[in-house]
Write an enzyme that holds these catalytic residues in place. Sequence first.
Site, PDB file in Angstrom:
ATOM      1  N   GLY A  14       0.868  -1.141   0.073  1.00 46.19           N
ATOM      2  CA  GLY A  14      -0.150  -0.070   0.113  1.00 46.19           C
ATOM      3  C   GLY A  14       0.934   1.313  -0.032  1.00 46.19           C
ATOM      4  CB  ALA A  15       4.510   1.405  -0.291  1.00 46.78           C
ATOM      5  CE1 TYR A 154     -11.404  -0.104   5.755  1.00 48.12           C
ATOM      6  CE2 TYR A 154     -12.405   0.438   7.900  1.00 48.12           C
ATOM      7  CZ  TYR A 154     -11.142   0.588   6.871  1.00 48.12           C
ATOM      8  OH  TYR A 154     -10.032   1.255   7.219  1.00 48.12           O
ATOM      9  CE  LYS A 158      -8.793  -2.148   7.551  1.00 49.84           C
ATOM     10  NZ  LYS A 158      -7.453  -2.257   7.139  1.00 49.84           N
TER      11      LYS A 158
HETATM   12  N1  LIG Z   1      -7.225   6.739   6.285  1.00 51.58           N
HETATM   13  C1  LIG Z   1      -7.893   6.559   7.399  1.00 51.58           C
HETATM   14  O1  LIG Z   1      -8.586   7.118   7.863  1.00 51.58           O
HETATM   15  C2  LIG Z   1      -7.720   5.184   7.919  1.00 51.58           C
HETATM   16  C3  LIG Z   1      -8.120   4.603   9.218  1.00 51.58           C
HETATM   17  C4  LIG Z   1      -8.094   3.590   9.611  1.00 51.58           C
HETATM   18  C5  LIG Z   1      -7.301   2.493   9.077  1.00 51.58           C
HETATM   19  N2  LIG Z   1      -6.936   2.767   7.722  1.00 51.58           N
HETATM   20  C6  LIG Z   1      -6.147   1.769   7.052  1.00 51.58           C
HETATM   21  O2  LIG Z   1      -4.844   2.139   6.834  1.00 51.58           O
HETATM   22  C7  LIG Z   1      -4.504   1.400   5.548  1.00 51.58           C
HETATM   23  C8  LIG Z   1      -3.933   2.551   4.631  1.00 51.58           C
HETATM   24  O3  LIG Z   1      -4.997   3.442   4.240  1.00 51.58           O
HETATM   25  P1  LIG Z   1      -4.656   4.813   3.597  1.00 51.58           P
HETATM   26  O4  LIG Z   1      -5.688   5.549   4.199  1.00 51.58           O
HETATM   27  O5  LIG Z   1      -3.427   5.069   3.582  1.00 51.58           O
HETATM   28  O6  LIG Z   1      -5.604   4.329   2.205  1.00 51.58           O
HETATM   29  P2  LIG Z   1      -5.142   4.766   0.812  1.00 51.58           P
HETATM   30  O7  LIG Z   1      -6.302   4.265  -0.215  1.00 51.58           O
HETATM   31  O8  LIG Z   1      -4.722   6.341   0.632  1.00 51.58           O
HETATM   32  O9  LIG Z   1      -4.129   3.776   0.400  1.00 51.58           O
HETATM   33  C9  LIG Z   1      -4.210   2.404   0.305  1.00 51.58           C
HETATM   34  C10 LIG Z   1      -2.789   1.880  -0.774  1.00 51.58           C
HETATM   35  O10 LIG Z   1      -3.349   0.505  -1.006  1.00 51.58           O
HETATM   36  C11 LIG Z   1      -3.160   0.119  -2.362  1.00 51.58           C
HETATM   37  N3  LIG Z   1      -4.081  -0.928  -2.434  1.00 51.58           N
HETATM   38  C12 LIG Z   1      -5.466  -1.103  -2.457  1.00 51.58           C
HETATM   39  N4  LIG Z   1      -5.744  -2.446  -2.822  1.00 51.58           N
HETATM   40  C13 LIG Z   1      -4.590  -3.104  -3.030  1.00 51.58           C
HETATM   41  C14 LIG Z   1      -4.142  -4.410  -3.231  1.00 51.58           C
HETATM   42  N5  LIG Z   1      -5.262  -5.327  -3.607  1.00 51.58           N
HETATM   43  N6  LIG Z   1      -2.952  -4.908  -3.390  1.00 51.58           N
HETATM   44  C15 LIG Z   1      -1.952  -3.925  -3.157  1.00 51.58           C
HETATM   45  N7  LIG Z   1      -2.273  -2.500  -3.019  1.00 51.58           N
HETATM   46  C16 LIG Z   1      -3.522  -2.381  -2.685  1.00 51.58           C
HETATM   47  C17 LIG Z   1      -3.703   1.222  -3.058  1.00 51.58           C
HETATM   48  O11 LIG Z   1      -3.605   1.383  -4.340  1.00 51.58           O
HETATM   49  C18 LIG Z   1      -3.177   2.663  -2.111  1.00 51.58           C
HETATM   50  O12 LIG Z   1      -1.928   3.073  -2.629  1.00 51.58           O
HETATM   51  C19 LIG Z   1      -5.803   0.799   5.096  1.00 51.58           C
HETATM   52  O13 LIG Z   1      -5.561  -0.763   5.439  1.00 51.58           O
HETATM   53  C20 LIG Z   1      -6.678   1.437   5.716  1.00 51.58           C
HETATM   54  O14 LIG Z   1      -8.062   0.615   5.745  1.00 51.58           O
HETATM   55  C21 LIG Z   1      -6.875   3.921   7.110  1.00 51.58           C
END
Ligand SMILES: NC(=O)c1ccc[n+]([C@@H]2O[C@H](COP(=O)([O-])OP(=O)(O)OC[C@H]3O[C@@H](n4cnc5c(N)ncnc54)[C@H](O)[C@@H]3O)[C@@H](O)[C@H]2O)c1
Length: 247
Positions: A14-15, A154, A158
């Site tokens: 997810g980088a 979701y 989680k």
């Molecule tokens: N942003 C928030 O408020 C928040 C809160 C709690 C948890 N999270 C969790 O943190 C993590 C990162 O979230 P974020 O906010 O940076 O999201 P984001 O959407 O900004 O980034 C997520 C990244 O994951 C990649 N991705 C998606 N599906 C994929 C797959 N099948 N294989 C490989 N890469 C994949 C996407 O291309 C993207 O670059 C997630 O698990 C999200 O559920 C986010």
Amino acid sequence: MTGVLEGQTALVTGAAQGIGAATARMLAAAGARVVACDLKDPGATVDAIAAGGGRARGAVCDVSEPKAVEALFSEIAAAESALDIAVNAAGILQEAPLLQTTAEDFDRTIAVNLRGSFLVAQGAARAMQGAARGRIVLISSELAYLGRASFSAYCASKAGVVGLTRALARELAPGIQVNAVAPGPVDTPMLALENMSQEWIDAEFDVPLGRIGTPDEIAGTILFLCGPHGGFFTGQTISPNGGAVML
Ligand SMILES: NC(=O)c1ccc[n+]([C@@H]2O[C@H](COP(=O)([O-])OP(=O)(O)OC[C@H]3O[C@@H](n4cnc5c(N)ncnc54)[C@H](O)[C@@H]3O)[C@@H](O)[C@H]2O)c1
């Protein structure tokens, strides 16, 4: 560049953006050589790390696909002498009321968020087996505890990550430590909050600290779990959330 992770290799999924990109940058700044992996091109993250004097390379992989994850770890085994850290920050968020959520929608969220966590942790555990040590960090969410209307898949995915973390922590101890981070709302493309007013954020999120988090605040928690001060943690889910959930 020197730091607490000097000499270590870290995989971050997810980088390409958000929390994963911030984590890749922070682990690299701490001295780790980073494999920045995403479904889409993680080139911007790799370039940012290189521009800061760090070491990183990109990999494209769908974490929900067993064969793709297998290929990712084969490639890491061929290119790296060891894998010390794996952070699975890849994830998706789909909003839909229960009665409009199809089984396919549900399965897709579970496949990326939960099966992806399982597959990346499994590949990492295999890669860390020889050295019998390593750190794995999975990403849950405060919504595992709070629940949220119209986010059933979701929230379930989680909450599954919390259970997976505990099971793997017991199974892989004492050598490999497995923890999770369960953030509150964070300013990333996933939430697409850049055009939202502070009033909207205040109404939507009940956060005692009065704001949403930054990707670097979550990355810092992950760095803590991967570094020397995280040495006594396993099976834990740490929740940087501004006080929205008090565990
Ligand atoms: N942003 C928030 O408020 C928040 C809160 C709690 C948890 N999270 C969790 O943190 C993590 C990162 O979230 P974020 O906010 O940076 O999201 P984001 O959407 O900004 O980034 C997520 C990244 O994951 C990649 N991705 C998606 N599906 C994929 C797959 N099948 N294989 C490989 N890469 C994949 C996407 O291309 C993207 O670059 C997630 O698990 C999200 O559920 C986010």
